[in-house]
Design an enzyme around this catalytic site. Sequence first.
Site, PDB file in Angstrom:
ATOM      1  N   CYS A 172       0.921  -0.762   0.128  1.00 57.63           N
ATOM      2  CA  CYS A 172      -0.413   0.031  -0.016  1.00 57.63           C
ATOM      3  C   CYS A 172       0.808   1.132   0.008  1.00 57.63           C
ATOM      4  CB  CYS A 172      -0.918  -0.074   1.510  1.00 57.63           C
ATOM      5  SG  CYS A 172      -0.586   0.057   2.334  1.00 57.63           S
TER       6      CYS A 172
ATOM      7  N   ASN B  43       2.066   1.489   4.525  1.00 57.50           N
ATOM      8  CA  ASN B  43       2.620   0.285   5.111  1.00 57.50           C
ATOM      9  C   ASN B  43       2.733   0.004   6.437  1.00 57.50           C
ATOM     10  OD1 ASN B  43       5.509  -1.724   5.347  1.00 57.50           O
ATOM     11  ND2 ASN B  43       3.356  -2.607   4.939  1.00 57.50           N
TER      12      ASN B  43
ATOM     13  N   CYS C 200      -1.525   0.814   6.774  1.00 64.98           N
ATOM     14  CA  CYS C 200      -2.408   0.169   7.677  1.00 64.98           C
ATOM     15  C   CYS C 200      -2.886  -0.997   6.955  1.00 64.98           C
ATOM     16  CB  CYS C 200      -3.294   1.068   7.597  1.00 64.98           C
ATOM     17  SG  CYS C 200      -3.080   2.657   8.434  1.00 64.98           S
ATOM     18  N   ARG C 201      -3.072  -0.978   5.463  1.00 66.02           N
ATOM     19  CA  ARG C 201      -3.845  -1.939   4.811  1.00 66.02           C
ATOM     20  C   ARG C 201      -2.979  -2.818   4.492  1.00 66.02           C
ATOM     21  NH1 ARG C 201      -5.161   1.465  -0.578  1.00 66.02           N
ATOM     22  NH2 ARG C 201      -3.422   2.739   0.419  1.00 66.02           N
ATOM     23  N   SER C 202      -1.579  -2.863   3.697  1.00 64.53           N
ATOM     24  CA  SER C 202      -0.771  -4.144   3.802  1.00 64.53           C
ATOM     25  C   SER C 202      -0.200  -4.642   4.817  1.00 64.53           C
ATOM     26  CB  SER C 202       0.359  -3.539   2.734  1.00 64.53           C
ATOM     27  OG  SER C 202       1.024  -2.727   3.482  1.00 64.53           O
TER      28      SER C 202
ATOM     29  N   ASP D 291      -8.436   3.089   1.863  1.00 66.19           N
ATOM     30  CA  ASP D 291      -7.767   3.002   2.557  1.00 66.19           C
ATOM     31  C   ASP D 291      -8.378   4.179   4.325  1.00 66.19           C
ATOM     32  OD1 ASP D 291      -5.389   3.793   3.879  1.00 66.19           O
ATOM     33  OD2 ASP D 291      -4.513   5.433   2.446  1.00 66.19           O
TER      34      ASP D 291
END
Length: 150
Positions: free
Chosen positions: A3, A6, A8-10, A118
């Site tokens: 993401c 690096n 939150c999402r990933s 996000d």
Amino acid sequence: MVCLGNICRSPMAEGIFKDKIKQLKLNWKVDSAGTSSWHQGDKPDKRAIAEMKRKGIDISSQRSRPFLPSDFSEFQKIFVMDENNKRDLLEYAQTDRQAKKIELLLTYAGHDMLSVPDPYYGTEKDFEATYTLLNDACDKVIDRLIKENA
């Protein structure tokens, strides 16, 4: 799993994916990175850590890192969270083979949505929604990868 920052999402996707492959006893390597180095060395966002902890997955030891050119040789698939991440990594790709490794996570998982929203500027509910989406996508990706490699 890639993401922007690096945090939150990933890292959430990495934690979910690692938990699932551990349960399935698959010997796969999973990591996460960001297309930027803004948060290099930082822990995931505290809301991401809290949401994952509620789901029984500890991502607190992860640290943000930027995507590296060596990741193209290190990993067979590179899953990105949104179109911007894909565009950024395609700029890094030196060969068609590298470019073909880059996939939108949700598209590869067969979702109608293209991008994982996000949650960074959102609330805890946004992190919960991100978890739910990533959890489902990771199940579908694992199933697909198992079938492709059978």
